[in-house]
Design a protein around this motif. Structure first.
Motif, PDB file in Angstrom:
ATOM      1  N   LYS A  93       0.976  -1.328   0.263  1.00  0.00           N
ATOM      2  CA  LYS A  93       0.340   0.230   0.013  1.00  0.00           C
ATOM      3  C   LYS A  93       0.933   0.589  -0.227  1.00  0.00           C
ATOM      4  N   ASP A  94       2.053   1.361   0.720  1.00  0.00           N
ATOM      5  CA  ASP A  94       2.708   2.288   0.504  1.00  0.00           C
ATOM      6  C   ASP A  94       3.471   2.643  -0.961  1.00  0.00           C
ATOM      7  N   HIS A  95       3.805   2.077  -1.846  1.00  0.00           N
ATOM      8  CA  HIS A  95       3.920   2.375  -3.014  1.00  0.00           C
ATOM      9  C   HIS A  95       2.829   1.673  -4.068  1.00  0.00           C
ATOM     10  N   ILE A  96       1.784   1.436  -3.860  1.00  0.00           N
ATOM     11  CA  ILE A  96       1.140   0.650  -4.667  1.00  0.00           C
ATOM     12  C   ILE A  96       0.584   1.866  -5.925  1.00  0.00           C
ATOM     13  N   ASP A  97       0.901   3.162  -5.973  1.00  0.00           N
ATOM     14  CA  ASP A  97       0.327   4.128  -7.657  1.00  0.00           C
ATOM     15  C   ASP A  97       2.211   3.801  -7.847  1.00  0.00           C
ATOM     16  N   LYS A  98       3.089   4.002  -7.579  1.00  0.00           N
ATOM     17  CA  LYS A  98       4.263   3.630  -8.406  1.00  0.00           C
ATOM     18  C   LYS A  98       4.339   2.746  -9.757  1.00  0.00           C
ATOM     19  N   GLU A  99       4.535   3.544 -10.772  1.00  0.00           N
ATOM     20  CA  GLU A  99       4.571   2.659 -12.080  1.00  0.00           C
ATOM     21  C   GLU A  99       4.903   1.696 -12.074  1.00  0.00           C
ATOM     22  N   LEU A 100       4.206  -0.323 -12.782  1.00  0.00           N
ATOM     23  CA  LEU A 100       4.985  -1.367 -12.793  1.00  0.00           C
ATOM     24  C   LEU A 100       6.536  -1.204 -14.146  1.00  0.00           C
ATOM     25  N   ILE A 101       7.880  -1.411 -12.863  1.00  0.00           N
ATOM     26  CA  ILE A 101       8.866  -1.219 -14.516  1.00  0.00           C
ATOM     27  C   ILE A 101       8.074  -2.613 -15.653  1.00  0.00           C
ATOM     28  N   VAL A 102       8.580  -2.238 -16.464  1.00  0.00           N
ATOM     29  CA  VAL A 102       8.583  -3.379 -17.318  1.00  0.00           C
ATOM     30  C   VAL A 102       9.903  -3.456 -17.845  1.00  0.00           C
ATOM     31  N   VAL A 103       9.861  -4.638 -19.213  1.00  0.00           N
ATOM     32  CA  VAL A 103      11.260  -4.866 -20.279  1.00  0.00           C
ATOM     33  C   VAL A 103      10.405  -6.222 -20.851  1.00  0.00           C
ATOM     34  N   ARG A 104      10.503  -5.273 -22.588  1.00  0.00           N
ATOM     35  CA  ARG A 104       9.830  -6.266 -23.905  1.00  0.00           C
ATOM     36  C   ARG A 104      11.064  -7.057 -24.221  1.00  0.00           C
ATOM     37  N   THR A 105       9.991  -8.479 -24.471  1.00  0.00           N
ATOM     38  CA  THR A 105      11.551  -9.910 -25.304  1.00  0.00           C
ATOM     39  C   THR A 105      12.235  -9.206 -26.360  1.00  0.00           C
ATOM     40  N   GLU A 106      12.315  -7.984 -26.820  1.00  0.00           N
ATOM     41  CA  GLU A 106      13.426  -7.727 -27.777  1.00  0.00           C
ATOM     42  C   GLU A 106      13.757  -6.455 -27.280  1.00  0.00           C
ATOM     43  N   GLU A 107      14.355  -5.973 -26.622  1.00  0.00           N
ATOM     44  CA  GLU A 107      14.830  -5.112 -25.523  1.00  0.00           C
ATOM     45  C   GLU A 107      15.949  -5.988 -25.581  1.00  0.00           C
ATOM     46  N   LEU A 108      17.373  -5.938 -25.077  1.00  0.00           N
ATOM     47  CA  LEU A 108      18.600  -6.161 -25.080  1.00  0.00           C
ATOM     48  C   LEU A 108      19.145  -5.876 -23.407  1.00  0.00           C
ATOM     49  N   VAL A 109      19.269  -6.977 -22.673  1.00  0.00           N
ATOM     50  CA  VAL A 109      19.599  -8.097 -21.498  1.00  0.00           C
ATOM     51  C   VAL A 109      19.652  -6.559 -21.288  1.00  0.00           C
ATOM     52  N   SER A 110      20.889  -5.185 -21.377  1.00  0.00           N
ATOM     53  CA  SER A 110      21.841  -4.675 -20.756  1.00  0.00           C
ATOM     54  C   SER A 110      20.579  -3.634 -20.853  1.00  0.00           C
ATOM     55  N   HIS A 111      19.839  -3.344 -21.315  1.00  0.00           N
ATOM     56  CA  HIS A 111      18.372  -2.516 -20.605  1.00  0.00           C
ATOM     57  C   HIS A 111      17.826  -2.730 -19.471  1.00  0.00           C
ATOM     58  N   ALA A 112      17.540  -4.362 -19.773  1.00  0.00           N
ATOM     59  CA  ALA A 112      17.083  -4.895 -18.216  1.00  0.00           C
ATOM     60  C   ALA A 112      18.147  -4.177 -16.996  1.00  0.00           C
ATOM     61  N   ILE A 113      19.305  -4.623 -17.288  1.00  0.00           N
ATOM     62  CA  ILE A 113      20.584  -4.076 -16.365  1.00  0.00           C
ATOM     63  C   ILE A 113      20.425  -2.309 -16.125  1.00  0.00           C
ATOM     64  N   GLU A 114      20.334  -1.494 -17.372  1.00  0.00           N
ATOM     65  CA  GLU A 114      19.921  -0.567 -16.856  1.00  0.00           C
ATOM     66  C   GLU A 114      18.810   0.229 -15.863  1.00  0.00           C
ATOM     67  N   ARG A 115      17.175  -0.476 -16.021  1.00  0.00           N
ATOM     68  CA  ARG A 115      16.794  -0.732 -15.515  1.00  0.00           C
ATOM     69  C   ARG A 115      16.612  -1.201 -14.252  1.00  0.00           C
TER      70      ARG A 115
ATOM     71  N   VAL B  46      26.481 -11.564 -22.996  1.00  0.00           N
ATOM     72  CA  VAL B  46      25.039 -11.638 -22.820  1.00  0.00           C
ATOM     73  C   VAL B  46      24.441 -10.095 -23.063  1.00  0.00           C
ATOM     74  N   ALA B  47      24.916  -9.369 -22.588  1.00  0.00           N
ATOM     75  CA  ALA B  47      24.139  -7.866 -22.729  1.00  0.00           C
ATOM     76  C   ALA B  47      23.734  -7.584 -24.166  1.00  0.00           C
ATOM     77  N   GLU B  48      24.611  -8.380 -25.343  1.00  0.00           N
ATOM     78  CA  GLU B  48      24.291  -7.486 -26.175  1.00  0.00           C
ATOM     79  C   GLU B  48      22.440  -8.575 -26.559  1.00  0.00           C
ATOM     80  N   LYS B  49      22.575  -9.499 -25.949  1.00  0.00           N
ATOM     81  CA  LYS B  49      20.992 -10.262 -25.761  1.00  0.00           C
ATOM     82  C   LYS B  49      20.010 -10.185 -26.064  1.00  0.00           C
ATOM     83  N   PRO B  50      18.763 -10.115 -26.640  1.00  0.00           N
ATOM     84  CA  PRO B  50      17.386  -9.631 -26.024  1.00  0.00           C
ATOM     85  C   PRO B  50      16.887 -10.669 -25.123  1.00  0.00           C
ATOM     86  N   ILE B  51      16.175 -10.576 -24.183  1.00  0.00           N
ATOM     87  CA  ILE B  51      15.443 -10.960 -23.016  1.00  0.00           C
ATOM     88  C   ILE B  51      14.853 -11.977 -22.985  1.00  0.00           C
TER      89      ILE B  51
END
Length: 453
Positions: free
Chosen positions: A337-359, A395-400
């Motif tokens: 309840k303390d952070h229920i209003d925060k946006e859910l952070i997601v990553v898409r299947t075709e994004e790179l692993v590096s994008h997930a790490i950065e997030r 692996v950082a340059e591979k898709p999620i």
């Protein structure tokens, strides 16, 4: 005309107040010695005057000098009042775990405040013990108070607090219960009371992370017992000379959470707005209830004012962050309840692993759901990425989609917390909750642990 010549003459003669609702399960008369009625709002006013007067008398403190002391805040306030009236400068060295209110109050009464880290050894040059001593050596015409080993501390309570309690109870007191920090209060009061009646029991309240209880029971100074704790004003990682263990009949330890919870209870159930050590004392008193009989008169001492803890124990957010707020957590949404209003952070299947790490780095998270145009299709967490990196440095340059695991389970609003907890396993570190408005939120193991009372 009836008036005091200065504020120091108003110190002492604080009231005894009968406690009612909060000690309902104790079969004895319980009286609180409410030391917030002192002008500096704490028991420490008494020994501040005594220590300074004794230092003046034997020449340790000279006119125009600078008083230096390591303090949790209350002694500093007492010293500040005396310094103002008598014309001294004051430097207070305080640990960073003390409330901001205490630091601001000290500055308001003219003290220079030096803040030191809490989580260091007493011998560490950064500790407030070491810094106090160093400043005393470097500052001309200064006097280091050292309330821990300055026996004027306990003498003040032998001469003042003990006699007051004896007189106010007409000598009927059977037990004295008080938090132990420097040891001045328990030793001074205890010595006086036991001289009057050796059968009076003196109980000390200790905290987890402090050495007092085990040392009293075994004579062993166990460094393994020393660790950082939240409770203010009681407990120590040293053995102050003011603690006379021979006068103390026993100790009981109180957790940080119980001390904080009972600090609030005193205000809500008794209308007495007092500080953190008072909460610890009441919880300790309840832990000792089997020692009290119907005809007993138990005096518990309340050290200081709740005004010094408004940003801590009396702040819901502060309490909630530490899992101290007693709230009814029964459903999935309760734990977030303390952070229920925060946006859910997601990553898409075709994004790179590096994008997930950065997030993960940016939002300081460990798990991320993976989505495509159809919805949730997988998940990644720190463990997945670490294993993938060990197997393939590129692996950082591979898709999620090449490294993702199964999608997190999804629950609906209102799902019992027990059912949510069962969805966690070695293979699954998170659960998604459907908020019913087209959006989702994540529940992690950390959220579940944080809800445990």
């Amino acid at each position: 005309m009836d008036f005091s010549k200065n504020i120091l003459e108003t110190i002492g003669n604080t009231p005894l107040v009968k406690l009612n609702k909060i000690v309902a399960e104790i079969d004895a008369l319980v009286l609180a010695k409410v030391e917030t009625f002192n002008p500096g709002n704490s028991v420490k006013d008494r020994m501040a005057v005594k220590m300074i007067e004794d230092a003046e008398a034997d020449g340790r403190l000279k006119p125009g000098g600078t008083i230096i002391e390591g303090t949790s805040g209350n002694t500093g306030m007492g010293l500040a009042l005396v310094a103002i009236v008598k014309g001294y400068k004051l430097i207070c060295v305080i640990s960073d775990k003390q409330s901001k209110e205490k630091m601001d109050i000290l500055r308001a009464v003219g003290a220079k405040v030096v803040v030191c880290p809490t989580d260091v050894e007493p011998t560490d040059p950064r500790s407030y013990y070491s810094v106090s001593k160093r400043l005393a050596q470097e500052t001309p015409n200064s006097w280091y108070v050292n309330q821990y080993d300055n026996l004027s501390n306990s003498l003040a309570h032998y001469e003042q607090t003990g006699p007051e309690i004896w007189k106010q109870t007409e000598g009927k007191i059977t037990h004295f219960v008080v938090g132990v920090g420097t040891g001045g209060t328990i030793s001074g009061v205890g010595k006086y009371l036991k001289e009057k009646n050796p059968n009076i029991k003196i109980w000390g309240i200790d905290t987890y992370g402090s050495v007092f209880k085990k040392y009293h029971e075994t004579g062993i100074f166990d460094e393994n017992e020393i660790y950082s704790y939240i409770t203010e004003g009681i407990g120590e990682d040293i053995l102050p000379k003011n603690v006379d263990f021979s006068l103390i009949d026993g100790f009981t330890k109180v957790t940080d959470k119980d001390a904080a919870v009972y600090t609030r209870k005193i205000a809500l159930e008794e209308g007495i707005f007092v500080g953190n050590s008072a909460g610890a004392c009441i919880k300790g008193l309840l832990q000792l209830k089997e020692h009290f009989k119907p005809d007993d008169v138990v005096v518990v001492l309340f050290h200081d004012s709740g005004s010094r803890y408004v940003g801590k124990m009396f702040n819901d957010d502060w309490m909630r962050e530490r899992g101290f707020l007693e709230e009814n957590v029964t459903k999935a949404e309760d734990v977030i309840k303390d952070h229920i209003d925060k946006e859910l952070i997601v990553v898409r299947t075709e994004e790179l692993v590096s994008h997930a790490i950065e997030r993960m780095r940016k939002y300081k998270i460990s798990q991320i759901p993976v989505v495509d145009i159809n919805g949730f299709v997988g998940s990644v967490d720190e463990t997945d990425l670490f294993r993938s990196y060990v197997a393939d440095k590129n692996v950082a340059e591979k898709p999620i989609k090449e490294v993702m695991s199964k999608p997190f389970p999804i629950v609906k609003l209102g799902t019992p917390i027990e059912e949510v907890s069962r969805l966690f396993s070695k293979e699954n570190d998170a659960v998604l909750i459907d908020l019913g408005n087209g959006s989702h939120h994540i529940i992690t193991k950390y959220d579940i642990i944080g809800s445990i009372k």
